[in-house]
Design an enzyme around this catalytic site. Structure first.
Site, PDB file in Angstrom:
ATOM      1  N   LYS A  37       0.840  -1.203   0.000  1.00  0.00           N
ATOM      2  CA  LYS A  37       0.000   0.000   0.000  1.00  0.00           C
ATOM      3  C   LYS A  37       0.875   1.254   0.000  1.00  0.00           C
ATOM      4  CE  LYS A  37      -0.348  -0.054   5.061  1.00  0.00           C
ATOM      5  NZ  LYS A  37      -1.211  -0.410   6.210  1.00  0.00           N
ATOM      6  N   TYR A 264      14.465  31.695   7.615  1.00  0.00           N
ATOM      7  CA  TYR A 264      13.259  32.347   8.126  1.00  0.00           C
ATOM      8  C   TYR A 264      13.358  32.606   9.625  1.00  0.00           C
ATOM      9  CZ  TYR A 264      10.577  31.557   3.843  1.00  0.00           C
ATOM     10  OH  TYR A 264      10.116  31.579   2.567  1.00  0.00           O
TER      11      TYR A 264
HETATM   12  C1  LIG Z   1      -0.651  -1.531   6.843  1.00  0.00           C
HETATM   13  C2  LIG Z   1      -1.310  -2.794   7.208  1.00  0.00           C
HETATM   14  C3  LIG Z   1      -0.540  -3.951   7.406  1.00  0.00           C
HETATM   15  C4  LIG Z   1       0.972  -3.955   7.431  1.00  0.00           C
HETATM   16  O1  LIG Z   1       1.396  -3.599   8.722  1.00  0.00           O
HETATM   17  P1  LIG Z   1       2.947  -3.493   9.085  1.00  0.00           P
HETATM   18  O2  LIG Z   1       2.962  -3.198  10.527  1.00  0.00           O
HETATM   19  O3  LIG Z   1       3.478  -2.375   8.259  1.00  0.00           O
HETATM   20  O4  LIG Z   1       3.558  -4.790   8.723  1.00  0.00           O
HETATM   21  C5  LIG Z   1      -1.216  -5.134   7.645  1.00  0.00           C
HETATM   22  N1  LIG Z   1      -2.562  -5.181   7.684  1.00  0.00           N
HETATM   23  C6  LIG Z   1      -3.320  -4.086   7.527  1.00  0.00           C
HETATM   24  C7  LIG Z   1      -4.795  -4.201   7.594  1.00  0.00           C
HETATM   25  C8  LIG Z   1      -2.720  -2.854   7.290  1.00  0.00           C
HETATM   26  O5  LIG Z   1      -3.475  -1.765   7.137  1.00  0.00           O
END
Ligand SMILES: *Cc1c(COP(=O)(O)O)cnc(C)c1O
Length: 386
Positions: A37, A264
């Site tokens: 993702k 700044y």
């Molecule tokens: C992002 C996510 C993961 C991965 O989690 P990590 O801690 O990055 O391994 C797994 N399951 C769901 C539903 C997520 O949203």
């Protein structure tokens, strides 16, 4: 086109991702679902997905359907799940592209079933249970209804319940009792699904933290994001390899006297005659302003402070007596092997998670991202014993 003399460079080491995939797979008998993702946490979804699959992942996962369709669009055929959709989503493209969909509500199931009817193909769903974080799964009191509805749609030939999923909120602390509670709730949810007549092949609860800290949560599939990118929970000794290195060319340098105000609001005032180097990236490129006053970068093998306020497009480094010249490369973060700051350092400076830093850098349109290839997978089956 970015001006190459001015362009920060984010190098993604796919060999690190490959090694992490193998390391993490070796911790469990469960299959590994690689979470790609948010453009693979900013590392590049297509490259990471292919690398993870080549090195042992058996499934891919994204948050949104759009992300999953992008994976399919790049020609990747592996099993693929998305878990964050709306109850009114048009799931036609998911069914046609053979994307599994997580269903936390009856409305989601109906929308998926409508897509199955429209396309003439059975849709694959993973029922999503809330096991204690009140976020995106179905609460326990609605779980029975969800299972019975899924069973009806299965009997109508519209869906197949391929999985049951849950997600743990506190697994980075192995002593946290909520993980055990979550596991109990998850087991109860699976048992209830079976009593409703469902036969979920995939049962998945653990992400990176639970994979590393709580073996009894593994079930038969683990969803791994952070770990693939070298981000593990603190206190574990699995040697994960960070995959990103961020460098930038020095744009200009200037020699200034003591008591020179910088940037700044004159956020910094030099305390001695020194040389200031300008770097062409700032908070508009994902460098967190919250790190100002603490951040350092590696210049000619030495850590040097970023001084003054971060601007949107530029930061200033006090390079002291280093004879730095315009055009030479400075390292903002990397695996840490040469003394450069890591994602972890940046996260600590900005009081945030490494995840937030790498997703922001990966999105930055003004940073060029390059992938270094993974070594070929060791081909054990070709070794002939003497
Ligand atoms: C992002 C996510 C993961 C991965 O989690 P990590 O801690 O990055 O391994 C797994 N399951 C769901 C539903 C997520 O949203």
């Amino acid at each position: 086109m970015n001006d190459p003399s001015l362009c920060p460079l984010l190098q993604v080491d796919l060999d690190a991702i490959a090694a992490n995939t193998r390391q993490l797979s070796a911790l469990t008998t469960a299959g590994l679902l690689a979470v790609v993702k948010a453009d693979a946490f900013g590392h590049g979804v297509t490259e990471v997905a292919r690398t993870a699959l080549d090195h042992g992942a058996v499934f891919l996962g994204t948050a949104t359907l759009q992300e999953a369709l992008a994976v399919r669009g790049s020609g990747i055929d592996a099993p693929l799940l998305c878990w964050l959709t709306g109850p009114f989503t048009d799931f036609g493209p998911a069914v046609r592209a053979r994307v599994d969909v997580a269903a936390p509500t009856v409305r989601h199931l109906d929308a998926v079933a409508a897509a199955a009817r429209a396309t003439g193909r059975r849709a694959r769903v993973h029922l999503h249970a809330d096991v204690g974080m009140a976020r995106d799964g179905a609460p326990a009191e609605l779980w029975g209804v969800l299972c019975r509805h899924a069973a009806r749609l299965e009997r109508a030939g519209l869906i197949e319940t391929a999985g049951v999923m849950g997600h743990l909120g506190c697994a980075d602390d192995p002593a946290d009792p909520h993980t055990g509670d979550g596991l109990t709730r998850f087991r109860r949810a699976v048992a209830q699904a079976r009593r409703a007549g469902l036969r979920p092949v995939y049962r998945h609860l653990a992400a990176t933290a639970a994979l590393m800290t709580s073996p009894d949560t593994h079930q038969n599939l683990v969803r791994i994001g952070a770990g693939l990118y070298g981000i593990g929970p603190s206190g574990t000794d699995v040697p994960l390899r960070p995959a990103t290195t961020l460098t930038a060319p020095v744009t200009t340098v200037r020699d200034v006297p003591a008591r020179t105000p910088v940037g700044y609001h004159h956020g910094h005032i030099t305390d001695r005659p020194t040389r200031l180097a300008l770097l062409p990236l700032g908070y508009g490129d994902g460098l967190p302003r919250a790190a100002q006053g603490r951040a350092q970068v590696l210049v000619r093998g030495r850590l040097r402070p970023v001084v003054g306020e971060f601007s949107m497009d530029q930061i200033v480094v006090d390079v002291g007596d280093a004879g730095v010249e315009p055009g030479e490369s400075v390292t903002l973060l990397g695996p840490g092997r040469r003394g450069e700051p890591t994602l972890g350092h940046w996260a600590a400076w900005a009081r945030t998670l490494p995840h937030e830093i790498c997703t922001a850098l990966g999105r930055a349109a003004r940073i060029e991202r390059r992938h270094l290839p993974a070594q070929a997978r060791p081909a054990h089956h070709l070794e002939i014993p003497a």
